[in-house]
Motif scaffolding. Structure first.
Motif, mmCIF file in Angstrom:
data_model
loop_
_atom_site.group_PDB
_atom_site.id
_atom_site.type_symbol
_atom_site.label_atom_id
_atom_site.label_comp_id
_atom_site.label_asym_id
_atom_site.label_seq_id
_atom_site.Cartn_x
_atom_site.Cartn_y
_atom_site.Cartn_z
ATOM 1 N N TYR A 148 0.738 -1.401 -0.102
ATOM 2 C CA TYR A 148 0.030 0.197 0.086
ATOM 3 C C TYR A 148 0.822 1.206 0.136
ATOM 4 O O TYR A 148 0.236 2.583 -0.099
ATOM 5 N N VAL A 150 -10.166 1.911 0.687
ATOM 6 C CA VAL A 150 -9.491 2.856 0.060
ATOM 7 C C VAL A 150 -8.002 2.276 -0.408
ATOM 8 O O VAL A 150 -7.800 2.433 -1.580
ATOM 9 N N MET A 151 -7.263 1.519 0.434
ATOM 10 C CA MET A 151 -5.909 1.152 0.295
ATOM 11 C C MET A 151 -6.167 0.070 -0.683
ATOM 12 O O MET A 151 -5.226 -0.002 -1.687
ATOM 13 N N HIS A 152 -7.019 -0.807 -0.700
ATOM 14 C CA HIS A 152 -7.236 -1.943 -1.594
ATOM 15 C C HIS A 152 -7.543 -1.229 -3.111
ATOM 16 O O HIS A 152 -6.939 -1.747 -4.139
ATOM 17 N N LEU A 153 -8.315 -0.206 -3.166
ATOM 18 C CA LEU A 153 -8.690 0.304 -4.426
ATOM 19 C C LEU A 153 -7.374 1.261 -4.959
ATOM 20 O O LEU A 153 -7.156 1.056 -6.266
ATOM 21 N N LYS A 154 -6.690 1.697 -4.073
ATOM 22 C CA LYS A 154 -5.520 2.512 -4.314
ATOM 23 C C LYS A 154 -4.309 1.692 -5.326
ATOM 24 O O LYS A 154 -3.940 1.822 -6.064
ATOM 25 N N ILE A 155 -4.448 0.146 -4.885
ATOM 26 C CA ILE A 155 -3.522 -0.574 -5.775
ATOM 27 C C ILE A 155 -4.272 -1.561 -6.627
ATOM 28 O O ILE A 155 -3.706 -2.631 -7.015
ATOM 29 N N LYS A 156 -5.619 -1.176 -6.763
ATOM 30 C CA LYS A 156 -6.164 -1.949 -7.846
ATOM 31 C C LYS A 156 -6.569 -3.528 -7.690
ATOM 32 O O LYS A 156 -6.201 -4.190 -8.408
#
Length: 120
Positions: A45, A92-98
């Motif tokens: 992340y 949000v962190m999961h979405l950040k790294i797709k």
């Protein structure tokens, strides 16, 4: 309704304790970026290692508050609100790294459950 709320508190509280105390150093298919443990997940992340321990402390504390809230009702809403905020951050962190949707499901599920706890 009180029984449902207690069951939801148990799900969140025990679920978080499982992840942070029993599965901290284990690989799961839900870890971000397919990391092999919690430290590697935070690294994926782009977060510093020290944040692993801060987030862990906060989540474990909130989980224990949810469990203690079975007997001390005044702890439930603050704990559920705090945990909902932590789960929103995880999403949000999961979405950040797709990450794929499967990897987001645990945080999303716990977010929804925390919102239900607050609503009940």
């Amino acid at each position: 309704m009180e029984t449902v709320k207690i069951v939801l508190q148990l799900i969140v509280g025990l679920g978080i304790l499982n992840v942070w105390l029993l599965r901290f150093n284990k690989k799961t298919s839900y870890r971000g970026a397919e990391a092999s443990n919690m430290k590697a997940e935070f690294k994926a992340y782009g977060l510093p290692e020290a944040l692993v321990y801060l987030v862990g402390f906060i989540k474990i504390t909130l989980a224990l508050m949810l469990l203690a809230g079975i007997w001390f009702k005044s702890l439930v809403n603050p704990a559920a609100i705090g945990m909902a905020a932590m789960m929103l951050g995880a999403i949000v962190m999961h979405l950040k790294i797709k990450d794929n949707f499967k990897q987001i499901i645990p945080a999303l599920s716990l977010l929804i459950i925390c919102l239900a706890i607050i609503w009940l």
